[in-house]
Enzyme design. Structure first.
Site, PDB file in Angstrom:
ATOM      1  CB  ALA A  43      -0.898   0.014   1.227  1.00  0.00           C
ATOM      2  CE  LYS A 105      12.930   6.375  13.599  1.00  0.00           C
ATOM      3  NZ  LYS A 105      13.836   6.223  12.502  1.00  0.00           N
ATOM      4  CB  VAL A 132      17.130   0.673  17.772  1.00  0.00           C
ATOM      5  CG1 VAL A 132      18.283   1.345  18.511  1.00  0.00           C
ATOM      6  CG2 VAL A 132      15.848   0.771  18.585  1.00  0.00           C
ATOM      7  CD  GLU A 190      12.641   9.693  11.312  1.00  0.00           C
ATOM      8  OE1 GLU A 190      11.484   9.272  11.211  1.00  0.00           O
ATOM      9  OE2 GLU A 190      13.628   8.995  11.028  1.00  0.00           O
ATOM     10  CG  ASP A 201      14.968   9.372  15.187  1.00  0.00           C
ATOM     11  OD1 ASP A 201      14.028   8.640  14.851  1.00  0.00           O
ATOM     12  OD2 ASP A 201      16.171   9.085  14.976  1.00  0.00           O
ATOM     13  CE  LYS A 205      16.509   5.975  15.306  1.00  0.00           C
ATOM     14  NZ  LYS A 205      17.396   6.833  14.508  1.00  0.00           N
TER      15      LYS A 205
HETATM   16  P1  NDP Z   1       9.033   7.382   3.441  1.00  0.00           P
HETATM   17  O1  NDP Z   1       8.286   8.653   3.587  1.00  0.00           O
HETATM   18  O2  NDP Z   1      10.179   7.329   2.533  1.00  0.00           O
HETATM   19  O3  NDP Z   1       8.011   6.231   2.994  1.00  0.00           O
HETATM   20  C1  NDP Z   1       6.738   6.087   3.540  1.00  0.00           C
HETATM   21  C2  NDP Z   1       5.923   5.173   2.651  1.00  0.00           C
HETATM   22  O4  NDP Z   1       4.641   4.951   3.223  1.00  0.00           O
HETATM   23  C3  NDP Z   1       5.659   5.751   1.259  1.00  0.00           C
HETATM   24  O5  NDP Z   1       5.691   4.730   0.285  1.00  0.00           O
HETATM   25  C4  NDP Z   1       4.262   6.332   1.389  1.00  0.00           C
HETATM   26  O6  NDP Z   1       3.588   6.360   0.157  1.00  0.00           O
HETATM   27  C5  NDP Z   1       3.632   5.317   2.310  1.00  0.00           C
HETATM   28  N1  NDP Z   1       2.523   5.860   3.084  1.00  0.00           N
HETATM   29  C6  NDP Z   1       2.580   6.785   4.060  1.00  0.00           C
HETATM   30  N2  NDP Z   1       1.360   7.007   4.570  1.00  0.00           N
HETATM   31  C7  NDP Z   1       0.519   6.201   3.894  1.00  0.00           C
HETATM   32  C8  NDP Z   1      -0.877   5.985   3.941  1.00  0.00           C
HETATM   33  N3  NDP Z   1      -1.660   6.636   4.815  1.00  0.00           N
HETATM   34  N4  NDP Z   1      -1.404   5.072   3.096  1.00  0.00           N
HETATM   35  C9  NDP Z   1      -0.643   4.394   2.214  1.00  0.00           C
HETATM   36  N5  NDP Z   1       0.696   4.558   2.137  1.00  0.00           N
HETATM   37  C10 NDP Z   1       1.253   5.462   2.951  1.00  0.00           C
HETATM   38  O7  NDP Z   1       9.451   6.947   4.914  1.00  0.00           O
HETATM   39  P2  NDP Z   1      10.703   6.052   5.338  1.00  0.00           P
HETATM   40  O8  NDP Z   1      10.783   4.860   4.484  1.00  0.00           O
HETATM   41  O9  NDP Z   1      11.886   6.905   5.484  1.00  0.00           O
HETATM   42  O10 NDP Z   1      10.283   5.648   6.835  1.00  0.00           O
HETATM   43  C11 NDP Z   1       9.336   4.631   7.067  1.00  0.00           C
HETATM   44  C12 NDP Z   1       9.485   4.163   8.509  1.00  0.00           C
HETATM   45  O11 NDP Z   1      10.772   3.608   8.696  1.00  0.00           O
HETATM   46  C13 NDP Z   1       9.366   5.283   9.547  1.00  0.00           C
HETATM   47  O12 NDP Z   1       8.738   4.771  10.710  1.00  0.00           O
HETATM   48  C14 NDP Z   1      10.818   5.643   9.841  1.00  0.00           C
HETATM   49  O13 NDP Z   1      10.993   6.223  11.119  1.00  0.00           O
HETATM   50  C15 NDP Z   1      11.442   4.262   9.767  1.00  0.00           C
HETATM   51  N6  NDP Z   1      12.871   4.255   9.514  1.00  0.00           N
HETATM   52  C16 NDP Z   1      13.374   4.916   8.429  1.00  0.00           C
HETATM   53  C17 NDP Z   1      14.726   4.908   8.169  1.00  0.00           C
HETATM   54  C18 NDP Z   1      15.303   5.611   6.986  1.00  0.00           C
HETATM   55  O14 NDP Z   1      16.527   5.586   6.817  1.00  0.00           O
HETATM   56  N7  NDP Z   1      14.498   6.255   6.150  1.00  0.00           N
HETATM   57  C19 NDP Z   1      15.651   4.206   9.058  1.00  0.00           C
HETATM   58  C20 NDP Z   1      15.028   3.499  10.151  1.00  0.00           C
HETATM   59  C21 NDP Z   1      13.682   3.559  10.370  1.00  0.00           C
HETATM   60  P3  NDP Z   1       4.022   7.385  -1.013  1.00  0.00           P
HETATM   61  O15 NDP Z   1       5.410   6.963  -1.431  1.00  0.00           O
HETATM   62  O16 NDP Z   1       3.076   7.138  -2.089  1.00  0.00           O
HETATM   63  O17 NDP Z   1       3.984   8.739  -0.401  1.00  0.00           O
HETATM   64  N1  HSE Z   2      16.083  10.055  10.821  1.00  0.00           N
HETATM   65  C1  HSE Z   2      16.751   8.917  11.348  1.00  0.00           C
HETATM   66  C2  HSE Z   2      18.228   9.241  11.509  1.00  0.00           C
HETATM   67  C3  HSE Z   2      16.556   7.749  10.402  1.00  0.00           C
HETATM   68  O1  HSE Z   2      18.681  10.272  11.032  1.00  0.00           O
HETATM   69  O2  HSE Z   2      18.920   8.485  12.175  1.00  0.00           O
HETATM   70  C4  HSE Z   2      16.944   6.448  11.001  1.00  0.00           C
HETATM   71  O3  HSE Z   2      16.188   6.107  12.097  1.00  0.00           O
END
Ligand code: NDP
Ligand code: HSE
Length: 437
Positions: A43, A105, A132, A190, A201, A205
């Site tokens: 999704a 997290k 984390v 973030e 953040d 963690k």
């Molecule tokens: P992104 O914003 O890159 O991706 C989020 C994804 O979720 C997108 O594909 C978005 O769709 C989809 N999405 C969000 N809301 C909805 C909704 N209501 N319905 C359907 N799809 C939805 O975030 P990240 O990948 O960076 O982060 C995701 C999680 O992972 C977070 O909790 C973050 O804290 C955690 N995390 C991230 C890290 C990182 O390095 N980025 C590292 C460690 C943890 P669309 O693309 O179409 O907008």
């Molecule tokens: N925003 C986070 C960071 C992503 O900078 O470490 C990983 O949790």
């Protein structure tokens, strides 16, 4: 054996990385897991963007609940982020008897107690290695590798964005705003970068690590949180002159009075390995009573490092989902009925040493007043530095390093020092840690 079937909620940085790894290393992963792991549905919000990435290989939709409810989805991987609808979707998956993997997290730090209680009730796994320190398997280390130990303390660089900013400020002389913009462009930050730069953040963690290390519930609301947005180039430079680096550390420590749970900029000795962890890299230093100090280092953010941890969880769930729930590794390392409340100490009760920087009028007796106040509060000075005033200026920077003291004593001393008419403006206070045994 049939492949195990996964539904992805989100195909952004973390979701995309997870998807790519599962595809690229499909065979190797199957050899480890015992069966193939197939993503069958995902999704997203923007279907066109997702379609361009995955083609027709999986079912794509905009309704995450439909993925949770799909009868062919056995494991739900939540990589959307945010609190709602992520919390309701995860609880819905658990109540349908589905296992969950998440990197969220913020959600776990705030609602982990509710989520793990529900998972325990339903006998399903909720795995969260990526929550984390991104790609570093620190949850696995704390929950399993160090299980013989009474964990004494953990100190971690657990926010890549703020470490990147501090590194760029120190090494390249970048301004805070320039370094933050770079981190955002690289996908480290973030959605709300305040979470990164204000230590929120990292506190999420830290809350998760403290729960696993000490067998206590999540208490994010009691964590002390201070970020890097007020740090100046002067403090970074003075710290270097004394042989220290400034890092945003998440620290949890067991003491006889309770547990310290705090995130703040911290001076640490340059010769410590962790002081030399730069850029977006993360590192977690764990002190156990049997093993001593152990250090875990790696990428704390980014698509594939995060995906690496998510896939590791998927393999664990694939191996263990048929096992009796009572014989799986407990969510928080300790058996659910042995997780116990521990007093989280307020920051005023924390004991540490301090870096202080004050602007003082350059005249006889000023330093004597300052040192007398510190002495009256029982605070001992370890080192002091005073610069020549720049040409034509009457005020000088005075930097003082103290020995360990309780924070309430320091706060009382600073109130008296700031009230002196020879001291201009507030005194800068940065906590220091030796990170020795
Ligand atoms: P992104 O914003 O890159 O991706 C989020 C994804 O979720 C997108 O594909 C978005 O769709 C989809 N999405 C969000 N809301 C909805 C909704 N209501 N319905 C359907 N799809 C939805 O975030 P990240 O990948 O960076 O982060 C995701 C999680 O992972 C977070 O909790 C973050 O804290 C955690 N995390 C991230 C890290 C990182 O390095 N980025 C590292 C460690 C943890 P669309 O693309 O179409 O907008
Ligand atoms: N925003 C986070 C960071 C992503 O900078 O470490 C990983 O949790």
């Amino acid at each position: 054996m049939n492949p195990i079937r996964v539904g992805l909620l989100g195909l952004g940085t973390a979701g995309g990385g997870t998807y790519d790894i599962l595809l690229r290393n499909r065979e190797e992963i199957a050899r480890r897991a015992g069966r193939e792991i197939h993503v069958v549905a995902a999704a997203v919000r923007n279907l066109d963007k997702a379609r361009a990435r995955v083609g027709d290989a999986i079912r794509l939709g905009t309704d995450p609940q439909a993925v949770v409810d799909a009868t062919d989805v056995e494991i739900v991987v939540e990589l959307m982020g945010g609190i709602e609808p992520a919390r309701s979707l995860i609880l819905s998956a658990i109540r349908q008897g589905k296992h969950v993997v998440t990197a969220n997290k913020a959600l776990l730090a705030l609602h982990g107690n509710e989520i793990f209680a529900e998972a325990q009730k339903q006998g399903v796994m909720v795995a969260f290695e990526a929550a984390v320190a991104g790609g570093i398997p620190i949850i696995k280390a704390l929950r399993e590798g160090l299980t013989a130990n009474r964990i004494q303390w953990i100190a971690g660089i657990i926010n890549g964005t703020s470490n990147f900013i501090l590194t760029r400020m120190r090494e390249a002389g970048a301004s805070f705003a320039e370094a933050l913009a770079e981190a955002q462009a690289l996908g480290y930050a973030e959605a709300d970068p305040t979470f990164d730069i204000e230590g929120i953040d990292a506190a999420h963690k830290l809350t998760i690590m403290a729960a696993i290390a000490f067998g206590m519930p999540m208490h994010f609301e009691q964590a002390y949180t201070e970020g890097i947005s007020q740090l100046t180039a002067d403090d970074i430079r003075y710290a270097e002159e004394f042989g220290y680096r400034i890092k945003l550390l998440g620290i949890c420590r067991r003491t006889s009075e309770g547990v310290e749970l705090r995130v703040h900029p911290t001076l640490i000795p340059q010769q410590q390995l962790i002081a030399n962890v730069n850029g977006v890299m993360n590192a977690v230093l764990v002190r156990g009573d049997a093993v001593g100090s152990t250090l875990y280092y790696g990428a704390g953010a980014g698509a594939e490092p995060t995906g690496s941890s998510v896939v590791a969880d998927l393999v664990d769930v694939t191996r263990m989902h048929t096992a009796d729930p009572d014989h799986r590794v407990p969510h928080l390392a300790f058996q659910a009925n042995r997780v116990t409340e521990v007093r989280v100490l307020p920051i005023s009760a924390v004991r540490t040493s301090y870096y202080l920087r004050l602007r003082a009028v350059d005249r006889p007796g000023v330093l004597a007043d300052v040192t007398r106040i510190l002495a009256e509060q029982g605070i001992s000075i370890e080192a002091m530095l005073q610069r020549e005033p720049p040409q034509g200026e009457q005020q000088v920077d005075v930097v003082i390093l103290t020995h360990r003291t309780v924070e309430s004593a320091l706060t009382a001393a600073l109130e008296r020092i700031e009230a002196l008419d020879s001291i201009a403006g507030p005194v800068v206070r940065i906590r220091m840690e030796a990170l020795a045994s």
